[in-house]
Design an enzyme around this catalytic site. Structure first.
Site, mmCIF file in Angstrom:
data_model
loop_
_atom_site.group_PDB
_atom_site.id
_atom_site.type_symbol
_atom_site.label_atom_id
_atom_site.label_comp_id
_atom_site.label_asym_id
_atom_site.label_seq_id
_atom_site.Cartn_x
_atom_site.Cartn_y
_atom_site.Cartn_z
ATOM 1 N N CYS A 60 0.821 -1.217 0.000
ATOM 2 C CA CYS A 60 0.000 0.000 0.000
ATOM 3 C C CYS A 60 0.854 1.266 0.000
ATOM 4 C CB CYS A 60 -0.907 -0.046 1.229
ATOM 5 S SG CYS A 60 -1.728 1.495 1.624
ATOM 6 N N CYS A 63 -0.064 3.785 2.765
ATOM 7 C CA CYS A 63 0.392 3.257 4.060
ATOM 8 C C CYS A 63 1.869 3.588 4.267
ATOM 9 C CB CYS A 63 0.204 1.737 4.124
ATOM 10 S SG CYS A 63 -1.487 1.172 3.881
#
Length: 143
Positions: A60, A63
């Protein structure tokens, strides 16, 4: 004489190690709990705190951005470390796989505030700036 020399060397080594240890900067930002989910819940209950859960994946991008830009922020760390038990879980591995049914995500990252009974207090998906993380935490505290 050899004993005296050994004592001097040990004393100097000890002073050097002590100086280097105190020169290390203290880590700023959110300090994440390292333990099981069950241990995190127990710690939250013992300290009467909510859990902040960063539900992420290794692939991600947002993230990773938060990991380098938002979580290390001093003001964020000061607030989150004092008010919450902070947990990061890769939702595609380990305990994350077991908890994804209980704490479903809408995208990555999904950020949760969870009480020590395991109930979701507040949840939002998407990356947050440090300012947004502070606002999000304050909203959870007010609940």
């Amino acid at each position: 004489m050899k004993t005296l020399r050994l004592v001097v060397i040990l004393l100097l080594t000890g002073l050097t190690l002590q100086t280097n240890a105190s020169d290390e900067p203290k880590k700023e930002g959110i300090q994440f709990f390292h333990g099981t989910w069950k241990q995190a819940l127990a710690k939250a209950k013992a300290e009467n705190k909510m859990i902040f859960l960063d539900a992420y994946t290794t692939w991600c991008g947002p993230c990773k951005w938060m990991q380098t830009k938002s979580f290390p922020n001093k003001q964020v760390g000061d607030l989150y470390n004092s008010k919450f038990i902070n947990v990061k879980l890769d939702m595609e591995a380990g305990e994350g796989l077991k908890l994804i049914d209980r704490y479903p995500v809408e995208g990555f990252p999904t950020l949760f505030f969870i009480d020590y009974e395991g109930e979701v207090v507040l949840k939002e998906a998407g990356a947050k700036t440090p300012e947004q993380l502070i606002s999000f935490a304050n909203e959870a505290i007010e609940q």
